[in-house]
Design a protein around this motif. Sequence first.
Motif, PDB file in Angstrom:
ATOM      1  N   GLU A 195       0.685  -1.191  -0.073  1.00 20.38           N
ATOM      2  CA  GLU A 195      -0.005  -0.021  -0.023  1.00 20.38           C
ATOM      3  C   GLU A 195       0.770   1.148   0.203  1.00 20.38           C
ATOM      4  O   GLU A 195       0.565   2.103  -0.729  1.00 20.38           O
ATOM      5  CB  GLU A 195      -0.991  -0.091   1.161  1.00 20.38           C
ATOM      6  CG  GLU A 195      -1.821   1.324   1.056  1.00 20.38           C
ATOM      7  CD  GLU A 195      -2.663   1.309   2.685  1.00 20.38           C
ATOM      8  OE1 GLU A 195      -3.016   2.484   2.625  1.00 20.38           O
ATOM      9  OE2 GLU A 195      -2.786   0.348   3.239  1.00 20.38           O
ATOM     10  N   ILE A 196       1.811   1.342   0.891  1.00 23.17           N
ATOM     11  CA  ILE A 196       2.844   2.361   0.869  1.00 23.17           C
ATOM     12  C   ILE A 196       3.622   2.670  -0.303  1.00 23.17           C
ATOM     13  O   ILE A 196       3.667   3.520  -0.859  1.00 23.17           O
ATOM     14  CB  ILE A 196       3.963   2.367   1.995  1.00 23.17           C
ATOM     15  CG1 ILE A 196       3.158   2.202   3.408  1.00 23.17           C
ATOM     16  CG2 ILE A 196       4.749   3.322   2.101  1.00 23.17           C
ATOM     17  CD1 ILE A 196       3.932   1.771   4.493  1.00 23.17           C
ATOM     18  N   LEU A 197       3.951   1.546  -1.065  1.00 20.28           N
ATOM     19  CA  LEU A 197       4.786   1.560  -2.355  1.00 20.28           C
ATOM     20  C   LEU A 197       3.587   2.090  -3.518  1.00 20.28           C
ATOM     21  O   LEU A 197       4.014   2.859  -4.273  1.00 20.28           O
ATOM     22  CB  LEU A 197       5.042   0.278  -2.643  1.00 20.28           C
ATOM     23  CG  LEU A 197       6.389  -0.282  -2.016  1.00 20.28           C
ATOM     24  CD1 LEU A 197       6.474  -1.603  -2.410  1.00 20.28           C
ATOM     25  CD2 LEU A 197       7.829   0.477  -2.473  1.00 20.28           C
ATOM     26  N   GLY A 198       2.408   1.705  -3.330  1.00 25.74           N
ATOM     27  CA  GLY A 198       1.358   2.316  -4.156  1.00 25.74           C
ATOM     28  C   GLY A 198       1.237   3.753  -3.878  1.00 25.74           C
ATOM     29  O   GLY A 198       1.068   4.703  -4.959  1.00 25.74           O
ATOM     30  N   GLU A 216       7.763   1.500  -8.681  1.00 24.38           N
ATOM     31  CA  GLU A 216       7.315   1.235  -7.273  1.00 24.38           C
ATOM     32  C   GLU A 216       5.979   0.463  -7.528  1.00 24.38           C
ATOM     33  O   GLU A 216       5.706  -0.394  -6.605  1.00 24.38           O
ATOM     34  CB  GLU A 216       7.013   2.690  -6.530  1.00 24.38           C
ATOM     35  CG  GLU A 216       8.260   3.233  -6.113  1.00 24.38           C
ATOM     36  CD  GLU A 216       8.168   4.746  -5.828  1.00 24.38           C
ATOM     37  OE1 GLU A 216       8.993   5.518  -5.184  1.00 24.38           O
ATOM     38  OE2 GLU A 216       7.114   5.336  -6.377  1.00 24.38           O
ATOM     39  N   TYR A 217       5.399   0.594  -8.457  1.00 23.65           N
ATOM     40  CA  TYR A 217       4.046   0.006  -8.828  1.00 23.65           C
ATOM     41  C   TYR A 217       4.476  -1.656  -9.095  1.00 23.65           C
ATOM     42  O   TYR A 217       3.877  -2.389  -8.581  1.00 23.65           O
ATOM     43  CB  TYR A 217       3.326   0.511 -10.055  1.00 23.65           C
ATOM     44  CG  TYR A 217       2.489   1.731  -9.674  1.00 23.65           C
ATOM     45  CD1 TYR A 217       1.474   1.479  -8.746  1.00 23.65           C
ATOM     46  CD2 TYR A 217       2.269   2.949 -10.430  1.00 23.65           C
ATOM     47  CE1 TYR A 217       0.441   2.631  -8.206  1.00 23.65           C
ATOM     48  CE2 TYR A 217       1.348   3.735 -10.169  1.00 23.65           C
ATOM     49  CZ  TYR A 217       0.470   3.830  -9.185  1.00 23.65           C
ATOM     50  OH  TYR A 217      -0.140   4.599  -8.935  1.00 23.65           O
ATOM     51  N   GLU A 219       7.148  -2.973  -7.831  1.00 27.01           N
ATOM     52  CA  GLU A 219       7.479  -3.752  -6.821  1.00 27.01           C
ATOM     53  C   GLU A 219       6.215  -4.137  -5.994  1.00 27.01           C
ATOM     54  O   GLU A 219       6.379  -5.215  -5.331  1.00 27.01           O
ATOM     55  CB  GLU A 219       8.261  -2.873  -5.982  1.00 27.01           C
ATOM     56  CG  GLU A 219       9.143  -3.612  -4.655  1.00 27.01           C
ATOM     57  CD  GLU A 219       9.982  -2.626  -3.856  1.00 27.01           C
ATOM     58  OE1 GLU A 219      10.403  -2.928  -3.019  1.00 27.01           O
ATOM     59  OE2 GLU A 219      10.449  -1.451  -4.468  1.00 27.01           O
ATOM     60  N   ALA A 220       5.308  -3.276  -5.620  1.00 23.41           N
ATOM     61  CA  ALA A 220       3.942  -3.448  -5.082  1.00 23.41           C
ATOM     62  C   ALA A 220       3.386  -4.546  -5.771  1.00 23.41           C
ATOM     63  O   ALA A 220       2.736  -5.433  -4.790  1.00 23.41           O
ATOM     64  CB  ALA A 220       3.121  -2.142  -5.237  1.00 23.41           C
ATOM     65  N   ILE A 221       3.282  -4.737  -6.847  1.00 25.79           N
ATOM     66  CA  ILE A 221       2.575  -5.876  -7.556  1.00 25.79           C
ATOM     67  C   ILE A 221       3.305  -7.265  -7.211  1.00 25.79           C
ATOM     68  O   ILE A 221       2.766  -8.383  -6.977  1.00 25.79           O
ATOM     69  CB  ILE A 221       2.684  -5.656  -9.218  1.00 25.79           C
ATOM     70  CG1 ILE A 221       1.645  -4.731  -9.568  1.00 25.79           C
ATOM     71  CG2 ILE A 221       2.250  -7.216  -9.892  1.00 25.79           C
ATOM     72  CD1 ILE A 221       1.799  -4.261 -10.918  1.00 25.79           C
ATOM     73  N   LYS A 222       4.777  -7.275  -7.178  1.00 33.53           N
ATOM     74  CA  LYS A 222       5.534  -8.471  -6.848  1.00 33.53           C
ATOM     75  C   LYS A 222       5.061  -8.841  -5.230  1.00 33.53           C
ATOM     76  O   LYS A 222       4.864 -10.224  -5.001  1.00 33.53           O
ATOM     77  CB  LYS A 222       6.829  -8.406  -7.057  1.00 33.53           C
ATOM     78  CG  LYS A 222       7.577  -8.315  -8.130  1.00 33.53           C
ATOM     79  CD  LYS A 222       8.726  -7.853  -8.203  1.00 33.53           C
ATOM     80  CE  LYS A 222       9.163  -7.602  -9.707  1.00 33.53           C
ATOM     81  NZ  LYS A 222      10.906  -7.360  -9.765  1.00 33.53           N
ATOM     82  N   VAL A 223       4.953  -7.765  -4.658  1.00 34.29           N
ATOM     83  CA  VAL A 223       4.794  -7.930  -3.170  1.00 34.29           C
ATOM     84  C   VAL A 223       2.922  -8.808  -2.757  1.00 34.29           C
ATOM     85  O   VAL A 223       3.083  -9.718  -2.265  1.00 34.29           O
ATOM     86  CB  VAL A 223       4.787  -6.801  -2.169  1.00 34.29           C
ATOM     87  CG1 VAL A 223       4.313  -7.050  -0.487  1.00 34.29           C
ATOM     88  CG2 VAL A 223       6.174  -6.252  -2.224  1.00 34.29           C
TER      89      VAL A 223
END
Length: 574
Positions: A195-198, A216-217, A219-223
Amino acid sequence: MIAEQAYLFRHALLRDAAYQLQLPADRARLHGLAAALLEDLVASRTLDASGTNLQGEIARHLRQYREISNDNSRVEAEIRHSEQAAEQAERLYDNREALQMWLGAAEIGPPVVRARALLRAVGLALTMGLAPEAWNFAKAALAAAEAGSSAELVAAAHCAWGQCAQYSGDVETAAKALQTALELVPPECGKLRAEILGELAWLHDDQGSLELARQEYEEAIKVCRSLHDPVGEGKMLCNLATLHRLASRHELAQDLYRRSLVLFRSARARKFEGVAESGLGASVAMTDGEDEAARHEERALEIFQEVGAKSHEGIALANLSVRLNRQSEMEQRLELCSRALALQLESGNRYGTAAAMRAMADTLRRLRRLDEAGALLRDALAIHQSMKDPRNEAQTHYFLAKLLSTHDRDSANRHFEAAIACAESIHDQAVLSDVYLSLGTRHLHDDQLAEARHWLELSLDRATLAGLAERQAGARANLGEVLRREGRLQESLDSIQQALSIYEKLGYENEHASCQCGLALTLLQMGRHAEAGDCWKRGIGALRQLAEESEMERHRVEMMRLCAHLGVEPLKDA
């Protein structure tokens, strides 16, 4: 509640009078009894036949019982029912009820409960356009999280602080708060990290740092994928798709929207499915035309109506109205805008209300109802200013400036200047491109060619920097006319042809037809009379079909002026 368990009153005043006659101890006992009876009902169902949120009724009775009796023995039950009522209200898109319930839980809960409830209140307050209240909730949430020694909630509170700052256009504070949140989030809190990365990606996207936002999006998708969170992954894919759509990378954007749709459907996340359909429609409009875009918007509208998401339904109606571009469709467009505005007012979404006002004002402008359009834009501007929302404040200043340009240039200039100041403060290239295009067009109509070229070149630079194809086309079309009047005919031809190519790709019928007329005049001045005649007939014919009488008249006046200057016969419409 069944009849044996309730007093029946024919009038609310009679009911209130009977209540006031009860002794405080009896009132407290009745509230406690009502809560217990409702708890028995709620064990088998959450909603009664009328759609009442029974959890909320229980919480209110328990609150009354506690306040009258000073007995805190049922506080835990009151907190539990308040939280459940808030969750239920959010599912029903009743933001006011949800906010009231979260604040009720925050008021009586221990620090960790208080922090969680206030963080939910922040999101609702921002949705409802209550920016000052959201700031206060975020500050209180951080204090409660620190008091409760919860590292996860401290990080979430910093993220909420960053959201409030970004919402209000305070980019520096937003970046600092979000970066702090990212540094503090515990390793095991993957969803919060995503959420923070988004949020960081959204902030960097707004600042024009598209590559950083993309990273950043992703990386958030991978998480989210590692956590097997299809809804979280779908939301990040949808946001990344929007980034590419606004940069005119429509093939990639559409692929990402479709991937998010698969995830939302697998998780039965209907509201987010509607959001993805709407975004896909906006992208498809740029590549496959308005009819295909409208089909996606209609699917989104059906979903929002099905799940009762009134604010999103209003947005979908406003988006559908934009697909109606022909002058003959303006009354139908106005009806859609009216419905959109009513839904936003009903849902309490101030941001959506202001957006619907702007959409309706643009339609009223097309219908030449300028006073009504101006009044709506001023109301929208007041909302954005009270919300400390510089992005939409800039857009609304711009819309007002355009509206006033024809009859009140001094006021229009003030709004243009305010739009530029707001847009520059948040690096909004789209609004800057629009303002510069309008100023260039105005100088062109006044035959001030050097000034017109200056503003149009600035508009083109901004649009190119941000990858905004529609605005590039508008700047190129008007630059083509400037260059023609300056006698730079080949440059004029090239510029207009580039604009035509973009409009054809985007499916913009009105602009394409107008561009055809402009191209005809350049060809005429070059001595290519046969080509000019054919081009003129196509352009004027299309404008006639679109019922664009004022645009037809503008081009005819310019054509007659040019023909008189060249000493040639006027071009024929058919």
